[in-house]
Design a protein around this motif. Structure first.
Motif, PDB file in Angstrom:
ATOM      1  N   TYR A  36       0.761  -1.166  -0.105  1.00 13.72           N
ATOM      2  CA  TYR A  36      -0.127  -0.038   0.022  1.00 13.72           C
ATOM      3  C   TYR A  36       1.006   1.150   0.152  1.00 13.72           C
ATOM      4  O   TYR A  36       2.020   1.191   0.635  1.00 13.72           O
ATOM      5  N   ASN A  41      -1.571  12.578   5.285  1.00 13.16           N
ATOM      6  CA  ASN A  41      -3.081  12.983   5.140  1.00 13.16           C
ATOM      7  C   ASN A  41      -3.954  12.390   4.712  1.00 13.16           C
ATOM      8  O   ASN A  41      -5.100  12.772   4.468  1.00 13.16           O
ATOM      9  N   GLN A  42      -3.736  11.455   4.052  1.00  9.58           N
ATOM     10  CA  GLN A  42      -4.662  10.594   3.057  1.00  9.58           C
ATOM     11  C   GLN A  42      -4.664   9.063   3.692  1.00  9.58           C
ATOM     12  O   GLN A  42      -3.983   8.432   4.241  1.00  9.58           O
ATOM     13  N   GLY A  43      -5.603   8.266   3.282  1.00  5.94           N
ATOM     14  CA  GLY A  43      -5.819   6.775   3.528  1.00  5.94           C
ATOM     15  C   GLY A  43      -4.848   6.034   2.740  1.00  5.94           C
ATOM     16  O   GLY A  43      -3.822   6.551   1.836  1.00  5.94           O
ATOM     17  N   LEU A  44      -4.836   4.912   2.786  1.00  7.10           N
ATOM     18  CA  LEU A  44      -3.889   4.212   1.955  1.00  7.10           C
ATOM     19  C   LEU A  44      -4.513   3.377   0.770  1.00  7.10           C
ATOM     20  O   LEU A  44      -5.811   3.178   0.628  1.00  7.10           O
ATOM     21  N   PHE A 101       0.308  -5.228   9.149  1.00  3.80           N
ATOM     22  CA  PHE A 101       1.290  -4.171   8.500  1.00  3.80           C
ATOM     23  C   PHE A 101       2.510  -4.281   9.042  1.00  3.80           C
ATOM     24  O   PHE A 101       2.777  -4.263  10.141  1.00  3.80           O
TER      25      PHE A 101
ATOM     26  N   TYR B  35      -9.199   1.538  12.114  1.00  2.00           N
ATOM     27  CA  TYR B  35      -7.955   1.957  12.512  1.00  2.00           C
ATOM     28  C   TYR B  35      -7.373   3.169  12.826  1.00  2.00           C
ATOM     29  O   TYR B  35      -8.046   4.050  12.687  1.00  2.00           O
ATOM     30  N   GLN B  37      -4.066   5.684  13.336  1.00  2.00           N
ATOM     31  CA  GLN B  37      -2.739   5.888  12.789  1.00  2.00           C
ATOM     32  C   GLN B  37      -2.223   7.149  13.286  1.00  2.00           C
ATOM     33  O   GLN B  37      -2.668   8.159  13.029  1.00  2.00           O
ATOM     34  N   PRO B  43      -0.842   1.726  10.376  1.00  2.00           N
ATOM     35  CA  PRO B  43      -2.114   1.662  11.109  1.00  2.00           C
ATOM     36  C   PRO B  43      -2.253   0.601  12.118  1.00  2.00           C
ATOM     37  O   PRO B  43      -1.677  -0.448  11.952  1.00  2.00           O
ATOM     38  N   LEU B  88      -4.910  10.101  12.988  1.00  2.00           N
ATOM     39  CA  LEU B  88      -5.533   9.906  11.820  1.00  2.00           C
ATOM     40  C   LEU B  88      -6.414   8.538  12.125  1.00  2.00           C
ATOM     41  O   LEU B  88      -5.750   7.481  12.377  1.00  2.00           O
ATOM     42  N   LEU B  90      -8.722   5.843  10.316  1.00  2.00           N
ATOM     43  CA  LEU B  90      -8.973   5.260   9.125  1.00  2.00           C
ATOM     44  C   LEU B  90      -9.906   4.145   9.181  1.00  2.00           C
ATOM     45  O   LEU B  90     -10.163   3.329  10.047  1.00  2.00           O
ATOM     46  N   PHE B 105      -9.899  -1.916   1.316  1.00  2.00           N
ATOM     47  CA  PHE B 105     -10.116  -0.731   0.757  1.00  2.00           C
ATOM     48  C   PHE B 105     -10.092   0.331   1.863  1.00  2.00           C
ATOM     49  O   PHE B 105     -11.104   0.313   2.823  1.00  2.00           O
ATOM     50  N   PHE B 106      -9.518   1.285   1.797  1.00  2.00           N
ATOM     51  CA  PHE B 106      -9.452   2.268   2.841  1.00  2.00           C
ATOM     52  C   PHE B 106     -10.101   3.880   2.473  1.00  2.00           C
ATOM     53  O   PHE B 106     -10.087   4.230   1.268  1.00  2.00           O
ATOM     54  N   GLY B 107     -10.808   4.392   3.508  1.00  2.00           N
ATOM     55  CA  GLY B 107     -10.995   5.674   3.239  1.00  2.00           C
ATOM     56  C   GLY B 107      -9.987   6.765   3.217  1.00  2.00           C
ATOM     57  O   GLY B 107      -8.793   6.390   3.771  1.00  2.00           O
ATOM     58  N   GLN B 108     -10.334   7.882   3.352  1.00  2.00           N
ATOM     59  CA  GLN B 108      -9.298   8.906   3.221  1.00  2.00           C
ATOM     60  C   GLN B 108      -8.815   9.445   4.824  1.00  2.00           C
ATOM     61  O   GLN B 108      -7.811   9.992   5.027  1.00  2.00           O
ATOM     62  N   GLY B 109      -9.820   8.784   5.765  1.00  2.00           N
ATOM     63  CA  GLY B 109      -9.196   9.212   7.148  1.00  2.00           C
ATOM     64  C   GLY B 109      -9.727  10.281   7.746  1.00  2.00           C
ATOM     65  O   GLY B 109     -10.369  11.405   6.996  1.00  2.00           O
ATOM     66  N   ARG B 111      -8.938  13.180  10.600  1.00  2.00           N
ATOM     67  CA  ARG B 111      -7.645  13.785  11.334  1.00  2.00           C
ATOM     68  C   ARG B 111      -8.444  14.175  12.412  1.00  2.00           C
ATOM     69  O   ARG B 111      -9.034  15.169  12.588  1.00  2.00           O
TER      70      ARG B 111
END
Lengths: 111, 115
Positions: A36, A41-44, A101, B35, B37, B43, B88, B90, B105-109, B111
């Motif tokens: 990944y 500041n974003q997701g994976l 991970f 998750y 992070q 994560p 963050l 997730l 499949f991950f979201g953008q999180g 903060r």
């Protein structure tokens, strides 16, 4: 039990140079392996995955990885680094548990 | 649609506040995850819901309370958080809970900052 070890918390390469990010795994069952990428500041985002169909796996953005059972490795490579490849990269293993991970490798690309 | 949508993107809350994080997916996935992070860390799994039932709680403090109202939605209710909970958060989903079905499949999180 499953685990992943990423060698090198930070890798720095010149633009156009080969990228090699190392990942070794441990798994008591046949592993499924993933790489990944995470931008700040974003997701994976999934780069590629090993599904046991082929040992050489091609992913997005020109990345590929080779599964080597004898070496318990799944290293990520890209022939020519681009500035946009600068990010955090995570190797992960799955089997009969949720994804586990590695600690991540930060890739810097120098112009 | 391969998106996992998280709201809000940013949240600042006081230690006495109650807030909720939301996550939504429409891929028909039957497992959803929270998750946490921290900066420069991977994560860390908090909770897993499988078929809308809580299947894994990684010894998360009770000030974090998950909820899965239906197969597409996942919430994380927050109450009396501490500054060290800033991170963050997730959300992820998978089609199943083992083997290849654990491609996440991950979201953008979200903060989260606790002040």
């Amino acid at each position: 039990a499953q685990s992943v070890t990423q060698l090198g918390s930070h890798v720095s390469v010149s633009e156009g140079a080969l990228v090699l990010l190392r990942c070794n795994y441990s798994s008591s069952v046949p592993p499924y392996l993933f790489w990944y990428v995470q931008y700040p500041n974003q997701g994976l985002q999934l780069l590629l995955k090993y599904t046991s169909a082929a040992t050489l796996v091609k992913g997005i953005n020109g990345f590929e990885a080779e599964f080597k059972k004898s070496e318990t490795s799944f290293h990520l490579t890209k022939p020519s680094a681009h500035m946009s490849d600068a990010a955090e990269y995570f190797c992960a293993v799955a089997g009969n548990t949720p994804l586990v991970f590695g600690k991540g490798t930060r890739l810097s690309v120098i112009a | 649609d391969t998106e996992v949508t998280q709201t809000p993107k940013h949240l600042v809350m006081g230690m006495t506040n109650k807030k909720s994080l939301k996550c939504e997916q429409h891929m028909g996935h039957r497992a959803m995850y929270w998750y946490k992070q921290k900066a420069k860390k991977p994560p860390e799994l908090m909770f897993v819901y499988s078929y809308e039932k809580l299947s894994i709680n990684e010894s998360v403090p009770s000030r974090f309370s998950p909820e899965c109202p239906n197969s597409s939605l996942l919430n994380l209710h927050l109450h009396a958080l501490q500054p060290e909970d800033s991170a963050l958060y997730l959300c992820a989903s998978t089609s199943g809970t083992s083997g290849l079905n654990t491609e996440a499949f991950f979201g953008q999180g979200t903060r989260l900052t606790v002040v």
